[in-house]
Design a protein around this motif. Sequence first.
Motif, mmCIF file in Angstrom:
data_model
loop_
_atom_site.group_PDB
_atom_site.id
_atom_site.type_symbol
_atom_site.label_atom_id
_atom_site.label_comp_id
_atom_site.label_asym_id
_atom_site.label_seq_id
_atom_site.Cartn_x
_atom_site.Cartn_y
_atom_site.Cartn_z
ATOM 1 N N MET A 116 45.336 58.849 33.143
ATOM 2 C CA MET A 116 43.976 58.378 33.361
ATOM 3 C C MET A 116 43.319 59.240 34.437
ATOM 4 S SD MET A 116 42.626 54.702 34.756
ATOM 5 C CE MET A 116 42.480 53.828 33.227
ATOM 6 N N ASP A 117 42.049 59.497 34.266
ATOM 7 C CA ASP A 117 41.267 60.266 35.224
ATOM 8 C C ASP A 117 41.230 59.523 36.562
ATOM 9 O OD1 ASP A 117 37.768 61.285 35.284
ATOM 10 O OD2 ASP A 117 39.475 61.999 36.416
ATOM 11 N N ASP A 118 41.547 60.218 37.660
ATOM 12 C CA ASP A 118 41.593 59.588 38.982
ATOM 13 C C ASP A 118 40.277 58.958 39.381
ATOM 14 O OD1 ASP A 118 43.914 61.891 40.566
ATOM 15 O OD2 ASP A 118 44.249 60.077 39.391
ATOM 16 N N GLU A 119 39.158 59.511 38.924
ATOM 17 C CA GLU A 119 37.852 58.955 39.271
ATOM 18 C C GLU A 119 37.637 57.586 38.638
ATOM 19 O OE1 GLU A 119 34.613 61.612 38.550
ATOM 20 O OE2 GLU A 119 35.659 63.290 39.454
ATOM 21 N N ARG A 120 38.360 57.291 37.584
ATOM 22 C CA ARG A 120 38.175 56.029 36.872
ATOM 23 C C ARG A 120 39.288 55.032 37.157
ATOM 24 N NH1 ARG A 120 37.038 57.305 30.904
ATOM 25 N NH2 ARG A 120 35.861 55.392 30.954
ATOM 26 N N ALA A 121 40.233 55.388 38.009
ATOM 27 C CA ALA A 121 41.351 54.495 38.322
ATOM 28 C C ALA A 121 40.869 53.368 39.226
ATOM 29 C CB ALA A 121 42.466 55.280 39.008
ATOM 30 N N LEU A 122 41.425 52.197 39.033
ATOM 31 C CA LEU A 122 41.077 51.058 39.870
ATOM 32 C C LEU A 122 41.730 51.188 41.240
ATOM 33 C CD1 LEU A 122 41.421 48.011 37.447
ATOM 34 C CD2 LEU A 122 39.328 48.928 38.420
ATOM 35 N N THR A 123 41.010 50.780 42.244
ATOM 36 C CA THR A 123 41.571 50.695 43.589
ATOM 37 C C THR A 123 42.487 49.480 43.646
ATOM 38 O OG1 THR A 123 39.811 49.271 44.411
ATOM 39 C CG2 THR A 123 39.441 51.675 44.554
ATOM 40 N N PRO A 124 43.294 49.348 44.682
ATOM 41 C CA PRO A 124 44.108 48.134 44.813
ATOM 42 C C PRO A 124 43.253 46.854 44.817
ATOM 43 C CG PRO A 124 44.948 49.823 46.283
ATOM 44 C CD PRO A 124 43.662 50.349 45.690
ATOM 45 N N VAL A 125 42.119 46.890 45.479
ATOM 46 C CA VAL A 125 41.221 45.726 45.478
ATOM 47 C C VAL A 125 40.687 45.488 44.068
ATOM 48 C CG1 VAL A 125 38.999 44.832 46.305
ATOM 49 C CG2 VAL A 125 40.583 45.893 47.916
ATOM 50 N N GLY A 126 40.338 46.543 43.377
ATOM 51 C CA GLY A 126 39.844 46.417 42.001
ATOM 52 C C GLY A 126 40.877 45.808 41.076
ATOM 53 N N ARG A 127 42.142 46.194 41.253
ATOM 54 C CA ARG A 127 43.210 45.617 40.429
ATOM 55 C C ARG A 127 43.344 44.123 40.694
ATOM 56 N NH1 ARG A 127 45.324 50.660 41.125
ATOM 57 N NH2 ARG A 127 46.498 50.187 43.004
ATOM 58 N N GLU A 128 43.225 43.709 41.966
ATOM 59 C CA GLU A 128 43.302 42.274 42.278
ATOM 60 C C GLU A 128 42.104 41.527 41.709
ATOM 61 O OE1 GLU A 128 45.649 40.879 45.888
ATOM 62 O OE2 GLU A 128 44.319 42.459 46.663
ATOM 63 N N LEU A 129 40.934 42.111 41.811
ATOM 64 C CA LEU A 129 39.728 41.471 41.267
ATOM 65 C C LEU A 129 39.820 41.311 39.755
ATOM 66 C CD1 LEU A 129 36.863 43.168 43.315
ATOM 67 C CD2 LEU A 129 37.662 40.808 43.488
ATOM 68 N N ALA A 130 40.419 42.268 39.097
ATOM 69 C CA ALA A 130 40.541 42.217 37.639
ATOM 70 C C ALA A 130 41.424 41.054 37.189
ATOM 71 C CB ALA A 130 41.104 43.539 37.113
ATOM 72 N N ARG A 131 42.270 40.552 38.062
ATOM 73 C CA ARG A 131 43.159 39.443 37.720
ATOM 74 C C ARG A 131 42.492 38.083 37.915
ATOM 75 N NH1 ARG A 131 48.436 40.832 41.029
ATOM 76 N NH2 ARG A 131 49.262 39.034 39.945
ATOM 77 N N LEU A 132 41.320 38.068 38.500
ATOM 78 C CA LEU A 132 40.626 36.804 38.758
ATOM 79 C C LEU A 132 39.558 36.559 37.698
ATOM 80 C CD1 LEU A 132 40.146 37.172 42.615
ATOM 81 C CD2 LEU A 132 41.789 35.694 41.431
ATOM 82 N N PRO A 133 39.479 35.346 37.150
ATOM 83 C CA PRO A 133 38.508 35.041 36.085
ATOM 84 C C PRO A 133 37.128 34.699 36.662
ATOM 85 C CG PRO A 133 39.833 33.105 36.527
ATOM 86 C CD PRO A 133 40.357 34.201 37.419
ATOM 87 N N LEU A 134 36.582 35.610 37.459
ATOM 88 C CA LEU A 134 35.343 35.350 38.194
ATOM 89 C C LEU A 134 34.444 36.568 38.208
ATOM 90 C CD1 LEU A 134 36.851 33.795 41.430
ATOM 91 C CD2 LEU A 134 35.401 32.591 39.830
ATOM 92 N N ASP A 135 33.201 36.310 38.522
ATOM 93 C CA ASP A 135 32.289 37.399 38.870
ATOM 94 C C ASP A 135 32.962 38.179 40.002
ATOM 95 O OD1 ASP A 135 30.184 38.440 40.840
ATOM 96 O OD2 ASP A 135 28.927 37.964 39.114
ATOM 97 N N PRO A 136 32.969 39.505 39.964
ATOM 98 C CA PRO A 136 33.652 40.282 41.003
ATOM 99 C C PRO A 136 33.178 39.966 42.429
ATOM 100 C CG PRO A 136 33.040 41.700 39.184
ATOM 101 C CD PRO A 136 32.424 40.358 38.908
ATOM 102 N N ARG A 137 31.922 39.627 42.595
ATOM 103 C CA ARG A 137 31.440 39.299 43.943
ATOM 104 C C ARG A 137 32.103 38.023 44.458
ATOM 105 N NH1 ARG A 137 25.428 39.889 41.911
ATOM 106 N NH2 ARG A 137 26.522 38.643 40.374
ATOM 107 N N VAL A 138 32.232 37.029 43.588
ATOM 108 C CA VAL A 138 32.883 35.775 43.984
ATOM 109 C C VAL A 138 34.381 36.019 44.171
ATOM 110 C CG1 VAL A 138 33.315 33.374 43.343
ATOM 111 C CG2 VAL A 138 31.091 34.418 42.850
ATOM 112 N N GLY A 139 34.964 36.822 43.303
ATOM 113 C CA GLY A 139 36.376 37.175 43.457
ATOM 114 C C GLY A 139 36.636 37.878 44.780
ATOM 115 N N ARG A 140 35.704 38.727 45.176
ATOM 116 C CA ARG A 140 35.852 39.442 46.460
ATOM 117 C C ARG A 140 35.813 38.462 47.630
ATOM 118 N NH1 ARG A 140 37.694 41.414 49.949
ATOM 119 N NH2 ARG A 140 37.350 43.432 50.918
#
Length: 165
Positions: A1-25
């Motif tokens: 996968m292209d490094d520019e498109r890889a999820l950050t550690p925070v992004g990976r955690e947010l992706a596991r939450l069934p919420l709007d990313p702002r609320v997940g954050r």
Amino acid sequence: MDDERALTPVGRELARLPLDPRVGRMLLGARSEGCLEQMLVIAAALSVQDPRERPLEKQAAADQRHAKFADERSDFLAFLKLWQVQDQPGLRRFRRENFLSVARLREWKDVHRQLRETVGELDWKPSSADPGKPEGFRALHRALLAGLLGNVGMKKDEDSAYTGA
């Protein structure tokens, strides 16, 4: 996968939450700040339609009843106050007298339960801060801020106007 498109550690955690990313954050912030229990209530409230009703013909009465849940320091604390009293005896009458939607309160409780289950499955440790105490209040609002960065403003001294940060 292209490094520019890889999820950050925070992004990976947010992706596991069934919420709007702002609320997940906000939940991620609450985990770090030690106020996850309170943020689960607020996150669930922000994920559903407001349970407070304002019928056109009774707006003043509704505003008066809703005022008892208000907190002059923060609109978010109103959700915590409402959460604490919604399960008291005589609930049907309480809801009617306080202009609260039964369906929306039920939905809020369902979303809260789902979020508790999700964070439990992720092995997040429960934590609680007292928003009535200064440090608990600050912790809760630092966690909220993590998801509300787009709403931050700065006040200009010269004309007292607010601009986006």
